[in-house]
Design a protein around this motif. Sequence first.
Motif, PDB file in Angstrom:
ATOM      1  N   LEU A  73       0.916  -1.159   0.113  1.00  0.00           N
ATOM      2  CA  LEU A  73      -0.043   0.061  -0.026  1.00  0.00           C
ATOM      3  C   LEU A  73       1.058   1.208  -0.120  1.00  0.00           C
ATOM      4  N   ALA A  74       1.978   1.235   0.808  1.00  0.00           N
ATOM      5  CA  ALA A  74       2.682   2.638   0.923  1.00  0.00           C
ATOM      6  C   ALA A  74       3.321   2.617  -0.424  1.00  0.00           C
ATOM      7  N   ARG A  75       3.808   1.623  -1.196  1.00  0.00           N
ATOM      8  CA  ARG A  75       4.694   1.896  -2.424  1.00  0.00           C
ATOM      9  C   ARG A  75       3.636   2.464  -3.359  1.00  0.00           C
ATOM     10  N   ALA A  76       2.354   1.760  -3.276  1.00  0.00           N
ATOM     11  CA  ALA A  76       1.470   2.196  -4.418  1.00  0.00           C
ATOM     12  C   ALA A  76       1.096   3.835  -4.114  1.00  0.00           C
ATOM     13  N   LEU A  77       0.862   3.966  -3.027  1.00  0.00           N
ATOM     14  CA  LEU A  77       0.748   5.434  -2.699  1.00  0.00           C
ATOM     15  C   LEU A  77       1.730   6.479  -3.089  1.00  0.00           C
ATOM     16  N   GLU A  78       2.824   5.919  -2.992  1.00  0.00           N
ATOM     17  CA  GLU A  78       4.184   6.552  -3.497  1.00  0.00           C
ATOM     18  C   GLU A  78       4.135   6.854  -4.949  1.00  0.00           C
ATOM     19  N   ILE A  79       3.849   5.708  -5.558  1.00  0.00           N
ATOM     20  CA  ILE A  79       4.008   5.745  -7.122  1.00  0.00           C
ATOM     21  C   ILE A  79       2.828   6.824  -7.559  1.00  0.00           C
ATOM     22  N   ILE A  80       1.604   6.686  -6.903  1.00  0.00           N
ATOM     23  CA  ILE A  80       0.440   7.605  -7.092  1.00  0.00           C
ATOM     24  C   ILE A  80       1.081   9.101  -7.187  1.00  0.00           C
ATOM     25  N   LYS A  81       1.457   9.240  -5.870  1.00  0.00           N
ATOM     26  CA  LYS A  81       1.930  10.713  -5.615  1.00  0.00           C
ATOM     27  C   LYS A  81       3.001  11.252  -6.626  1.00  0.00           C
ATOM     28  N   THR A  82       4.035  10.259  -6.913  1.00  0.00           N
ATOM     29  CA  THR A  82       4.857  10.643  -8.006  1.00  0.00           C
ATOM     30  C   THR A  82       4.320  11.211  -9.296  1.00  0.00           C
ATOM     31  N   LYS A  83       3.373   9.998  -9.797  1.00  0.00           N
ATOM     32  CA  LYS A  83       2.590  10.322 -11.051  1.00  0.00           C
ATOM     33  C   LYS A  83       1.875  11.672 -11.004  1.00  0.00           C
ATOM     34  N   GLU A  84       1.251  11.767  -9.797  1.00  0.00           N
ATOM     35  CA  GLU A  84       0.187  13.108 -10.148  1.00  0.00           C
ATOM     36  C   GLU A  84       1.140  14.436  -9.887  1.00  0.00           C
ATOM     37  N   SER A  85       2.265  14.469  -9.383  1.00  0.00           N
ATOM     38  CA  SER A  85       2.861  15.621  -9.339  1.00  0.00           C
ATOM     39  C   SER A  85       3.723  15.627 -10.748  1.00  0.00           C
ATOM     40  N   ALA A  86       3.810  14.789 -11.440  1.00  0.00           N
ATOM     41  CA  ALA A  86       4.176  14.614 -12.958  1.00  0.00           C
ATOM     42  C   ALA A  86       5.322  15.359 -13.378  1.00  0.00           C
ATOM     43  N   SER A  87       5.705  15.010 -14.732  1.00  0.00           N
ATOM     44  CA  SER A  87       7.107  15.663 -14.900  1.00  0.00           C
ATOM     45  C   SER A  87       6.673  17.098 -14.973  1.00  0.00           C
TER      46      SER A  87
ATOM     47  N   ALA B  20      -7.458   3.311   0.466  1.00  0.00           N
ATOM     48  CA  ALA B  20      -6.390   2.345   1.275  1.00  0.00           C
ATOM     49  C   ALA B  20      -7.396   1.250   1.706  1.00  0.00           C
ATOM     50  N   LEU B  21      -8.543   1.327   2.282  1.00  0.00           N
ATOM     51  CA  LEU B  21      -9.181   0.365   2.968  1.00  0.00           C
ATOM     52  C   LEU B  21      -9.566  -0.682   1.894  1.00  0.00           C
ATOM     53  N   ILE B  22      -9.926  -0.298   0.677  1.00  0.00           N
ATOM     54  CA  ILE B  22     -10.245  -1.273  -0.326  1.00  0.00           C
ATOM     55  C   ILE B  22      -8.916  -1.832  -0.822  1.00  0.00           C
ATOM     56  N   TYR B  23      -7.912  -1.247  -1.169  1.00  0.00           N
ATOM     57  CA  TYR B  23      -6.498  -1.670  -1.318  1.00  0.00           C
ATOM     58  C   TYR B  23      -6.446  -2.705  -0.587  1.00  0.00           C
ATOM     59  N   GLU B  50      -0.325  -3.259  -9.557  1.00  0.00           N
ATOM     60  CA  GLU B  50      -0.557  -2.485 -10.720  1.00  0.00           C
ATOM     61  C   GLU B  50      -1.944  -2.325 -10.946  1.00  0.00           C
ATOM     62  N   ALA B  51      -2.725  -3.581 -10.697  1.00  0.00           N
ATOM     63  CA  ALA B  51      -4.116  -3.277 -11.055  1.00  0.00           C
ATOM     64  C   ALA B  51      -4.696  -2.414  -9.877  1.00  0.00           C
ATOM     65  N   LEU B  52      -4.340  -2.317  -8.818  1.00  0.00           N
ATOM     66  CA  LEU B  52      -4.662  -1.312  -7.737  1.00  0.00           C
ATOM     67  C   LEU B  52      -4.653  -0.112  -8.101  1.00  0.00           C
ATOM     68  N   ILE B  53      -3.262   0.304  -8.373  1.00  0.00           N
ATOM     69  CA  ILE B  53      -3.114   1.684  -8.957  1.00  0.00           C
ATOM     70  C   ILE B  53      -3.870   1.964  -9.987  1.00  0.00           C
TER      71      ILE B  53
END
Lengths: 408, 183
Positions: A73-87, B20-23, B50-53
């Motif tokens: 979960l932590a890794r996913a949120l990091e990736i999401i954050k990075t993608k959202e602040s974009a290049s 996060a809960l659903i994740y 990947e799917a969840l992102i």
Amino acid sequence: MPHYNNSSFQHFLDDASFQQWVLFPDVENAQYWKDHYQSHPEQQKTMDEARNFILSLRFKDDHPDSEVIERSLARALEIIKTKESASPIRKLKSKTRIPAFWWAAAALLPILFSVWFIVSNKSVDKELTETDAGPAQTTTSILPGTDRATLTLADGSMVVLDTADQQSIMGQQNVKLISANGQISYKATAQALKGDEMQFNKIVTPRGGQYKIELQDGTMVWLNAASSLRYPVAFTTNKREVELEGEGYFEVAHNAAKPFIVKLTDGTQVTVLGTYFNINSYTDEKSIKTTLIQGSVMIAQGGQQKMLRPGDQAVTGQDKFNVVHLANTDQIVAWKNGYFSFNDDNLESIMRQLSRWYNVEIAFPQGVPDVLFSGELDRNLKLEELLEVFSTMKINYQIENRKLIITP
Amino acid sequence: MSIEQGLWQQISKGNREIYALIYRKLFSRFYNHGRKFTTDVVLIEDAAQEALILLWERRDKLSDIKNAETYYYSVYRNNLFAAIRKQQILAGEQELPETPEFSIESVIIAGESEASQSAELQAALKALTSRQLEAIFLRFYEGFSYEEVAEMLDITVKATYKIVARALAQLKENMLMQLLLCF
């Protein structure tokens, strides 16, 4: 030899509703099958056998440990954050706004030939992307703002905050203070909320600085450059009051029992229950703009009160109190997400923002060029890189020490 | 509106806490499913993540999807199977199966202690196809409806009924033999 009706056994086995009742019973199917069981005693044995068979098919439990889940979960949120602040987004469009009288003048003065060109097209949308040419090398490069602020404690002592160290500033009023990575957090112990006399801290960001504060109640505040926030170390009374100067973005922790109130220097008060909003109250801007992203707030100024809904922006100032609805609030909070966002903004307003973030003075010795800009620019570019984009649109600039001189 | 629907709606509005809960919930389920096909947990975690992102990135389209849970379960499943297949190709394996094999070791016939899961039973399970085993897993363990299982396995509902029925019949046949042998 076991004696049962073969086909009927299979029949129950394949019945989706029967399966559902055996494995995932709910009020409805339990009722149905219980009735069926009772009214068909000759089928009971078969039903029991089918039921047992279905229940006997099991699978190993391979669910992951919570550690594994949290890590993912932590890794996913990091990736999401990075993608959202974009290049770095470096597209900028300029529109030359053509005042009426230029039509007349154009025919008379040959010097205005290039202007006439533009005039005949009414307005020109030039879309430009930054070339890879790069900025000219200057000896003093003007860097963008960083996470920097000064914290004044209740006893008057001052602490400098920057990203370099993780500091643990000791417990005032049973609240632990941790500063790291551009954010300062107030973590209260149980003692903290026992109605002591409130102590106040104040965070001040210089020009070229920004900081993030997590208040004792969990509220998050992003402070832009040249701003300040004064707030109690712990919210011990039935109101959560803070004072803002400059620009701040708030994500207020929900607490129906304690309304959160932001007080501005001109007396305006923004009352919230739990919500996300941005307040832009720089004194060198024409008016104070409070934009609600999510939730609900009430604004009170000069004897008037107005409720905002998400997407609303209250514009207050001297003798002014209007509410407009914005189609898109992304532009308002762009700064917090790391970029500048312009929408038909004039150069003066753009330069004011740049001057706060880069801590430079602005001068327009030949007046302000009459151009409007739309687009987005990464806030983390060096000033020169950013200005390169403008220079391709016929805005010339010169940097002398910390003074930015703009000419057409 | 059910709570479930309410949660999905919150996600499409950008609520990270609910996401996060659903994740956590879905990641755990995908992982459990993945382990029936491979012991390579990195592969499983990546496919699930990947799917969840993607779910988050496409959150504003959530209301367009009939059943978000099975949809993203499928996305994760396709990711995983593609990754396993790639691994097999790189390992130079010949004769790749259509889908990765469902691990028979993960099937437990209750009432049989692991030691006494007889050869016959093992044989019975081996006689089932991966698709049959997965169909039973999705229907009986995950609790998906026949329609949902059909969607995930990309076959018709009728075919799904047939697959499960045949599998159960075969197993029953073998267990019956067991019972007989016991007497």
